[in-house]
Write an enzyme that holds these catalytic residues in place. Sequence first.
Site, PDB file in Angstrom:
ATOM      1  N   THR A   1       0.842  -1.202   0.000  1.00  0.00           N
ATOM      2  CA  THR A   1       0.000   0.000   0.000  1.00  0.00           C
ATOM      3  C   THR A   1       0.869   1.241   0.000  1.00  0.00           C
ATOM      4  O   THR A   1       1.970   1.243   0.573  1.00  0.00           O
ATOM      5  CB  THR A   1      -0.958   0.049   1.209  1.00  0.00           C
ATOM      6  OG1 THR A   1      -1.817   1.188   1.071  1.00  0.00           O
ATOM      7  CG2 THR A   1      -0.225   0.161   2.539  1.00  0.00           C
ATOM      8  N   THR A   2       0.368   2.294  -0.650  1.00  0.00           N
ATOM      9  CA  THR A   2       1.045   3.587  -0.623  1.00  0.00           C
ATOM     10  C   THR A   2       0.300   4.524   0.323  1.00  0.00           C
ATOM     11  O   THR A   2       0.668   5.684   0.462  1.00  0.00           O
ATOM     12  CB  THR A   2       1.048   4.217  -2.034  1.00  0.00           C
ATOM     13  OG1 THR A   2      -0.305   4.270  -2.496  1.00  0.00           O
ATOM     14  CG2 THR A   2       1.883   3.391  -3.006  1.00  0.00           C
TER      15      THR A   2
ATOM     16  N   ASP B   1      -7.886  -3.533  -0.913  1.00  0.00           N
ATOM     17  CA  ASP B   1      -8.615  -2.562  -1.730  1.00  0.00           C
ATOM     18  C   ASP B   1      -9.916  -2.290  -0.993  1.00  0.00           C
ATOM     19  O   ASP B   1     -10.609  -3.217  -0.563  1.00  0.00           O
ATOM     20  CB  ASP B   1      -8.877  -3.056  -3.149  1.00  0.00           C
ATOM     21  CG  ASP B   1      -9.208  -1.871  -4.057  1.00  0.00           C
ATOM     22  OD1 ASP B   1      -8.378  -0.942  -4.142  1.00  0.00           O
ATOM     23  OD2 ASP B   1     -10.294  -1.839  -4.655  1.00  0.00           O
TER      24      ASP B   1
ATOM     25  N   HIS C   1     -14.574  -2.110   8.587  1.00  0.00           N
ATOM     26  CA  HIS C   1     -14.420  -3.061   7.489  1.00  0.00           C
ATOM     27  C   HIS C   1     -13.021  -3.689   7.502  1.00  0.00           C
ATOM     28  O   HIS C   1     -12.861  -4.888   7.431  1.00  0.00           O
ATOM     29  CB  HIS C   1     -14.684  -2.350   6.159  1.00  0.00           C
ATOM     30  CG  HIS C   1     -13.961  -1.033   6.017  1.00  0.00           C
ATOM     31  ND1 HIS C   1     -13.924  -0.093   7.023  1.00  0.00           N
ATOM     32  CD2 HIS C   1     -13.208  -0.508   5.012  1.00  0.00           C
ATOM     33  CE1 HIS C   1     -13.195   0.950   6.646  1.00  0.00           C
ATOM     34  NE2 HIS C   1     -12.753   0.720   5.417  1.00  0.00           N
TER      35      HIS C   1
HETATM   36  P1  ITT Z   1      -3.349   1.793  -1.973  1.00  0.00           P
HETATM   37  O1  ITT Z   1      -4.074   1.427  -3.232  1.00  0.00           O
HETATM   38  O2  ITT Z   1      -1.894   2.145  -2.211  1.00  0.00           O
HETATM   39  O3  ITT Z   1      -3.512   0.783  -0.875  1.00  0.00           O
HETATM   40  P2  ITT Z   1      -5.362   3.881  -1.833  1.00  0.00           P
HETATM   41  O4  ITT Z   1      -5.662   4.987  -0.889  1.00  0.00           O
HETATM   42  O5  ITT Z   1      -5.321   4.213  -3.303  1.00  0.00           O
HETATM   43  O6  ITT Z   1      -3.986   3.164  -1.391  1.00  0.00           O
HETATM   44  P3  ITT Z   1      -7.676   2.229  -2.360  1.00  0.00           P
HETATM   45  O7  ITT Z   1      -7.453   2.230  -3.819  1.00  0.00           O
HETATM   46  O8  ITT Z   1      -8.059   0.942  -1.683  1.00  0.00           O
HETATM   47  O9  ITT Z   1      -6.392   2.734  -1.558  1.00  0.00           O
HETATM   48  O10 ITT Z   1      -8.766   3.355  -2.049  1.00  0.00           O
HETATM   49  C1  ITT Z   1      -9.318   3.403  -0.802  1.00  0.00           C
HETATM   50  C2  ITT Z   1     -10.058   4.715  -0.623  1.00  0.00           C
HETATM   51  O11 ITT Z   1     -11.316   4.423  -0.001  1.00  0.00           O
HETATM   52  C3  ITT Z   1      -9.292   5.607   0.331  1.00  0.00           C
HETATM   53  O12 ITT Z   1      -8.425   6.487  -0.350  1.00  0.00           O
HETATM   54  C4  ITT Z   1     -10.424   6.322   1.057  1.00  0.00           C
HETATM   55  O13 ITT Z   1     -10.874   7.397   0.288  1.00  0.00           O
HETATM   56  C5  ITT Z   1     -11.522   5.250   1.117  1.00  0.00           C
HETATM   57  N1  ITT Z   1     -11.398   4.439   2.346  1.00  0.00           N
HETATM   58  C6  ITT Z   1     -10.983   3.144   2.450  1.00  0.00           C
HETATM   59  N2  ITT Z   1     -10.947   2.757   3.732  1.00  0.00           N
HETATM   60  C7  ITT Z   1     -11.326   3.818   4.455  1.00  0.00           C
HETATM   61  C8  ITT Z   1     -11.462   4.052   5.833  1.00  0.00           C
HETATM   62  O14 ITT Z   1     -11.156   3.137   6.742  1.00  0.00           O
HETATM   63  N3  ITT Z   1     -11.880   5.256   6.225  1.00  0.00           N
HETATM   64  C9  ITT Z   1     -12.176   6.211   5.344  1.00  0.00           C
HETATM   65  N4  ITT Z   1     -12.054   6.099   4.019  1.00  0.00           N
HETATM   66  C10 ITT Z   1     -11.624   4.895   3.576  1.00  0.00           C
END
Ligand code: ITT
Length: 222
Positions: free
Chosen positions: A8-9, A70, A179
């Site tokens: 993850t980034t 994701d 989640h």
């Molecule tokens: P990586 O792909 O590098 O893991 P990312 O931030 O791009 O990082 P995702 O593609 O999985 O990760 O997108 C997840 C998005 O969903 C994140 O940027 C938030 O906007 C939202 N999200 C996920 N989990 C969350 C949480 O626990 N609380 C609030 N928002 C969340």
Amino acid sequence: MKTLVLATTNKNKLREFKEILQDFDIDIKSLSDFGPIPEIIEDGATFDDNAYKKAHQTARFLGIPAIADDSGLEVEALEGAPGVYSARYASENATDEENCDKLLKNMAEVKNRKAKFVCVISIAVPSGPALTYKGECPGLITKERCGANGFGYDPVFFYEEFGKTFAEASSEQKNNVSHRGKALKEIKDEANKISVWLDQKLYEEKPEKPDHNEFMQNDWSE
Ligand code: ITT
């Protein structure tokens, strides 16, 4: 002890993984423990597709098993949006604030405020096999941003049992019901099974050195 690299980034995801997996007997390394890896394009139609792509391509590139999450927010009245586009809902490089504000604007006149956070976690070995874990957390979309903790949509996600948003809750409270917390709890409960599965898969696959030229040509095709 087995080692997994967390693909993850997102620094906040990394923090939550570390908090929740404190007493886990598999060693979780972060990408910063290795050199930079090529960007992974998240173009899957589902959380499952993207979680697997992130875990598998990282495992292939580094030559060791990887774990990736994701996740995103699904809003009932918006037919599941922002869903897999949660991180880039307002624009390609949107900030958390911009994404929350776009959501609040789209929900301004909407009565049905039901939503859920979804998290899919994939554990993959370099040759391809993977394990998948899921967690969901239901809540309501607020009318305005409240609270400064957490990240992403936490300030607009009202968790009824707490009577406040995730951004007003402590990280311990959020991790207990979130989640990501639920998916990681399943992983913790299955730690021994996962360890045996990893031994088996790593034994089966030929130990070949990852071909980094392949990645430099940006060929991430499966
Ligand atoms: P990586 O792909 O590098 O893991 P990312 O931030 O791009 O990082 P995702 O593609 O999985 O990760 O997108 C997840 C998005 O969903 C994140 O940027 C938030 O906007 C939202 N999200 C996920 N989990 C969350 C949480 O626990 N609380 C609030 N928002 C969340």
